[in-house]
Design a protein around this motif. Structure first.
Motif, PDB file in Angstrom:
ATOM      1  N   ASN A   1      -9.797  20.699  -1.584  1.00 41.43           N
ATOM      2  CA  ASN A   1      -8.895  19.600  -1.920  1.00 41.43           C
ATOM      3  C   ASN A   1      -9.694  18.305  -1.997  1.00 41.43           C
ATOM      4  OD1 ASN A   1      -9.218  20.031   0.995  1.00 41.43           O
ATOM      5  ND2 ASN A   1      -8.029  18.149   1.172  1.00 41.43           N
ATOM      6  N   PRO A   2      -9.182  17.298  -2.686  1.00 42.58           N
ATOM      7  CA  PRO A   2      -9.827  15.987  -2.607  1.00 42.58           C
ATOM      8  C   PRO A   2      -9.894  15.521  -1.159  1.00 42.58           C
ATOM      9  CG  PRO A   2      -8.231  16.040  -4.402  1.00 42.58           C
ATOM     10  CD  PRO A   2      -8.026  17.293  -3.610  1.00 42.58           C
ATOM     11  N   SER A   3     -11.006  14.911  -0.789  1.00 42.69           N
ATOM     12  CA  SER A   3     -11.227  14.527   0.609  1.00 42.69           C
ATOM     13  C   SER A   3     -10.099  13.650   1.135  1.00 42.69           C
ATOM     14  CB  SER A   3     -12.552  13.771   0.718  1.00 42.69           C
ATOM     15  OG  SER A   3     -12.830  13.459   2.055  1.00 42.69           O
ATOM     16  N   GLY A   4      -9.626  14.002   2.345  1.00 43.54           N
ATOM     17  CA  GLY A   4      -8.578  13.223   2.999  1.00 43.54           C
ATOM     18  C   GLY A   4      -7.175  13.627   2.637  1.00 43.54           C
ATOM     19  N   LYS A   5      -7.018  14.455   1.603  1.00 43.77           N
ATOM     20  CA  LYS A   5      -5.688  14.846   1.135  1.00 43.77           C
ATOM     21  C   LYS A   5      -5.238  16.160   1.780  1.00 43.77           C
ATOM     22  CE  LYS A   5      -5.098  11.297  -1.532  1.00 43.77           C
ATOM     23  NZ  LYS A   5      -4.060  10.289  -1.187  1.00 43.77           N
ATOM     24  N   LEU A   6      -4.028  16.580   1.448  1.00 48.54           N
ATOM     25  CA  LEU A   6      -3.460  17.786   2.036  1.00 48.54           C
ATOM     26  C   LEU A   6      -4.301  19.013   1.706  1.00 48.54           C
ATOM     27  CD1 LEU A   6       0.299  17.164   1.173  1.00 48.54           C
ATOM     28  CD2 LEU A   6      -0.755  17.009   3.437  1.00 48.54           C
ATOM     29  N   SER A   7      -4.504  19.863   2.691  1.00 53.71           N
ATOM     30  CA  SER A   7      -5.270  21.083   2.475  1.00 53.71           C
ATOM     31  C   SER A   7      -4.473  22.070   1.632  1.00 53.71           C
ATOM     32  CB  SER A   7      -5.633  21.715   3.818  1.00 53.71           C
ATOM     33  OG  SER A   7      -6.521  20.885   4.541  1.00 53.71           O
ATOM     34  N   PRO A   8      -5.171  22.883   0.825  1.00 42.76           N
ATOM     35  CA  PRO A   8      -4.479  23.801  -0.089  1.00 42.76           C
ATOM     36  C   PRO A   8      -4.225  25.171   0.539  1.00 42.76           C
ATOM     37  CG  PRO A   8      -6.808  23.761  -0.604  1.00 42.76           C
ATOM     38  CD  PRO A   8      -6.619  22.840   0.566  1.00 42.76           C
ATOM     39  N   THR A   9      -3.027  25.674   0.367  1.00 45.09           N
ATOM     40  CA  THR A   9      -2.689  27.002   0.882  1.00 45.09           C
ATOM     41  C   THR A   9      -2.362  27.987  -0.234  1.00 45.09           C
ATOM     42  OG1 THR A   9      -0.388  26.303   1.205  1.00 45.09           O
ATOM     43  CG2 THR A   9      -1.882  26.106   3.091  1.00 45.09           C
ATOM     44  N   THR A  10      -2.451  27.534  -1.492  1.00 47.33           N
ATOM     45  CA  THR A  10      -2.284  28.403  -2.661  1.00 47.33           C
ATOM     46  C   THR A  10      -3.313  28.006  -3.715  1.00 47.33           C
ATOM     47  OG1 THR A  10      -0.740  26.961  -3.857  1.00 47.33           O
ATOM     48  CG2 THR A  10       0.217  28.520  -2.279  1.00 47.33           C
ATOM     49  N   ALA A  11      -3.546  28.917  -4.662  1.00 48.33           N
ATOM     50  CA  ALA A  11      -4.456  28.609  -5.764  1.00 48.33           C
ATOM     51  C   ALA A  11      -3.920  27.452  -6.610  1.00 48.33           C
ATOM     52  CB  ALA A  11      -4.658  29.856  -6.627  1.00 48.33           C
ATOM     53  N   LYS A  12      -2.595  27.365  -6.728  1.00 52.46           N
ATOM     54  CA  LYS A  12      -1.988  26.259  -7.485  1.00 52.46           C
ATOM     55  C   LYS A  12      -2.338  24.916  -6.852  1.00 52.46           C
ATOM     56  CE  LYS A  12       2.460  24.364  -8.991  1.00 52.46           C
ATOM     57  NZ  LYS A  12       3.945  24.482  -8.899  1.00 52.46           N
ATOM     58  N   ASP A  13      -2.313  24.849  -5.519  1.00 56.47           N
ATOM     59  CA  ASP A  13      -2.698  23.608  -4.832  1.00 56.47           C
ATOM     60  C   ASP A  13      -4.130  23.216  -5.194  1.00 56.47           C
ATOM     61  OD1 ASP A  13      -0.244  23.755  -3.528  1.00 56.47           O
ATOM     62  OD2 ASP A  13      -1.097  24.543  -1.667  1.00 56.47           O
ATOM     63  N   VAL A  14      -5.008  24.210  -5.228  1.00 50.85           N
ATOM     64  CA  VAL A  14      -6.408  23.947  -5.563  1.00 50.85           C
ATOM     65  C   VAL A  14      -6.519  23.408  -6.983  1.00 50.85           C
ATOM     66  CG1 VAL A  14      -8.717  24.923  -5.825  1.00 50.85           C
ATOM     67  CG2 VAL A  14      -7.213  25.779  -4.026  1.00 50.85           C
ATOM     68  N   GLU A  15      -5.825  24.065  -7.904  1.00 50.15           N
ATOM     69  CA  GLU A  15      -5.908  23.663  -9.310  1.00 50.15           C
ATOM     70  C   GLU A  15      -5.398  22.240  -9.507  1.00 50.15           C
ATOM     71  OE1 GLU A  15      -5.165  25.770 -13.641  1.00 50.15           O
ATOM     72  OE2 GLU A  15      -3.939  26.393 -11.934  1.00 50.15           O
ATOM     73  N   GLU A  16      -4.347  21.874  -8.774  1.00 52.20           N
ATOM     74  CA  GLU A  16      -3.810  20.518  -8.897  1.00 52.20           C
ATOM     75  C   GLU A  16      -4.797  19.475  -8.374  1.00 52.20           C
ATOM     76  OE1 GLU A  16      -0.091  20.640  -6.852  1.00 52.20           O
ATOM     77  OE2 GLU A  16       0.975  21.626  -8.503  1.00 52.20           O
ATOM     78  N   GLY A  17      -5.567  19.848  -7.334  1.00 53.97           N
ATOM     79  CA  GLY A  17      -6.476  18.872  -6.737  1.00 53.97           C
ATOM     80  C   GLY A  17      -7.865  18.852  -7.318  1.00 53.97           C
ATOM     81  N   LEU A  18      -8.392  20.030  -7.665  1.00 59.46           N
ATOM     82  CA  LEU A  18      -9.793  20.120  -8.101  1.00 59.46           C
ATOM     83  C   LEU A  18      -9.965  20.749  -9.477  1.00 59.46           C
ATOM     84  CD1 LEU A  18     -11.631  21.204  -4.808  1.00 59.46           C
ATOM     85  CD2 LEU A  18     -11.361  18.906  -5.745  1.00 59.46           C
ATOM     86  N   GLY A  19      -8.869  21.038 -10.162  1.00 61.35           N
ATOM     87  CA  GLY A  19      -8.977  21.574 -11.513  1.00 61.35           C
ATOM     88  C   GLY A  19      -9.789  20.652 -12.398  1.00 61.35           C
ATOM     89  N   GLY A  20     -10.724  21.220 -13.177  1.00 66.85           N
ATOM     90  CA  GLY A  20     -11.605  20.419 -14.018  1.00 66.85           C
ATOM     91  C   GLY A  20     -12.875  19.979 -13.323  1.00 66.85           C
ATOM     92  N   LYS A  21     -12.960  20.221 -12.011  1.00 68.56           N
ATOM     93  CA  LYS A  21     -14.145  19.826 -11.247  1.00 68.56           C
ATOM     94  C   LYS A  21     -14.927  21.022 -10.717  1.00 68.56           C
ATOM     95  CE  LYS A  21     -12.249  15.387  -9.711  1.00 68.56           C
ATOM     96  NZ  LYS A  21     -11.948  14.524  -8.537  1.00 68.56           N
ATOM     97  N   ILE A  22     -14.320  22.204 -10.752  1.00 68.61           N
ATOM     98  CA  ILE A  22     -14.979  23.407 -10.249  1.00 68.61           C
ATOM     99  C   ILE A  22     -14.891  24.503 -11.311  1.00 68.61           C
ATOM    100  CG2 ILE A  22     -14.504  22.813  -7.853  1.00 68.61           C
ATOM    101  CD1 ILE A  22     -12.246  24.817  -7.814  1.00 68.61           C
ATOM    102  N   ALA A  23     -15.765  25.505 -11.209  1.00 75.59           N
ATOM    103  CA  ALA A  23     -15.858  26.508 -12.260  1.00 75.59           C
ATOM    104  C   ALA A  23     -14.769  27.565 -12.175  1.00 75.59           C
ATOM    105  CB  ALA A  23     -17.230  27.190 -12.205  1.00 75.59           C
ATOM    106  N   MET A  24     -14.381  27.955 -10.964  1.00 77.39           N
ATOM    107  CA  MET A  24     -13.502  29.106 -10.815  1.00 77.39           C
ATOM    108  C   MET A  24     -12.642  28.979  -9.566  1.00 77.39           C
ATOM    109  SD  MET A  24     -14.633  33.151 -10.530  1.00 77.39           S
ATOM    110  CE  MET A  24     -15.112  33.250 -12.258  1.00 77.39           C
ATOM    111  N   ILE A  25     -11.438  29.532  -9.644  1.00 76.55           N
ATOM    112  CA  ILE A  25     -10.551  29.678  -8.489  1.00 76.55           C
ATOM    113  C   ILE A  25     -10.204  31.155  -8.364  1.00 76.55           C
ATOM    114  CG2 ILE A  25      -8.319  29.097  -7.469  1.00 76.55           C
ATOM    115  CD1 ILE A  25      -8.346  26.545  -9.250  1.00 76.55           C
TER     116      ILE A  25
END
Length: 318
Positions: free
Chosen positions: A147-171
């Motif tokens: 997740n972006p630093s300081g923000k809510l931790s992700p408990t689903t892949a969707k959470d990850v995509e909303e926070g770091l989509g476009g910044k990482i290669a794969m989920i």
């Protein structure tokens, strides 16, 4: 940081593990499921890749990362495992326990992982997919929450995509996590055990297992992840120990209370932990100025819940 096309791959897909390993070997970042929260992983021996974690998350460079290993034997290659650490590993790994131990000299782990501290945080996650990725990579992965630093931790892949989509290669989508908050962190120095971050594995549990006291931190020096004053925060402000819902607030409850969202109507701590970050996300989506949270008893897992909520409510840097 250049925008990437983030692939989302289900953990059950054929070849998912090897595809993730290939990305890590190429120095890319891969979000991985664990039993606690999703992590964003890099090859822990690749300093350039590890630095990308800090860039993608906007994470302060003095905040160390956790090295995830596939076994006790792998951990022993990178840290000194004394008798107490061995006993904790034997009893709780794989599982939601991170140990901070002295680094072995010239162990190959990027200094960026440990924020140049003489110690290293290690954990063996209770997730078969992620352990298989580490086994096939044949070395540890550095993986803070995805997740972006300081923000809510992700408990689903969707959470990850909303926070770091476009910044990482794969989920790697392994479904919802079943613990819901980050691991307990224990510092092991000789015969002294220190609680560096509370989690669902409580200090009382560990003290009973070990037959020795678990001490609280003695100073505010950052020695492990999760110790920044402001952390785990939604966009809305957070008000704690609320007795009622004020005008314009969204109220999160615990136990038998009238509220908009309830972490656990039955007052079950483990259920509340599993629901915490998702509930905060749902409340945040209502776009109210303040999220109010009723009191949670401060014992057992309640200590970890209150730790996360206190950091979510703390004054923010931005």
């Amino acid at each position: 940081m250049a925008t990437k096309k983030t692939q989302v791959v289900f953990s059950s897909e054929d070849g998912a593990i090897l595809r993730a390993v290939e990305q890590l070997i190429d120095g890319e970042l891969v979000a991985i499921p664990t039993e606690t929260v999703y992590g964003v992983a890099a090859d822990a021996l690749n300093d350039i890749a590890v630095q990308q974690i800090y860039t993608a998350k906007g994470r302060p460079s003095n905040n160390p990362l956790i090295c995830h290993v596939s076994s006790i034997q792998m951990a022993d290659h990178y840290v000194y495992v004394n008798e107490n650490a061995q006993k904790l590993m034997n009893h709780y790994w794989p599982g939601p326990l991170t140990l901070v131990l002295p680094r072995r000299d010239e162990n190959g782990i990027s200094d960026t992982v440990s924020a140049k501290l003489p110690t290293l945080a290690v954990r063996c996650p209770d997730n078969e997919t992620t352990r298989s990725i580490i086994e096939n990579l044949d070395r540890p992965i550095a993986a803070p929450s995805a997740n972006p630093s300081g923000k809510l931790s992700p408990t689903t892949a969707k959470d990850v995509e909303e926070g770091l989509g476009g910044k990482i290669a794969m989920i790697i989508d392994g479904g919802s996590t079943n613990v819901g908050i980050e691991s307990t962190i224990i510092g092991v120095e000789g015969d002294k055990l220190t609680l560096l971050r509370p989690g669902t594995l409580t200090a009382e549990d560990i003290a009973e297992t070990m037959g020795m006291a678990v001490h609280n931190r003695e100073d505010s020096t950052i020695t492990a992840p999760g110790q920044l004053k402001s952390h785990y925060a939604p966009n809305s402000a957070v008000r704690l120990n609320a007795l009622e819902r004020k005008e314009g607030e969204t109220l999160i409850g615990f136990g038998d209370v009238d509220c908009d969202f309830n972490l656990s109507p039955s007052g079950d701590f483990a259920e509340a932990a599993r629901n915490l970050f998702n509930t905060l996300r749902e409340a945040d989506a209502k776009n109210t100025k303040t999220i109010a949270v009723t009191s949670i008893p401060n014992h057992g897992i309640g200590i970890a819940l209150n730790d996360r909520l206190e950091r979510a409510a703390a004054p923010r840097n931005n």
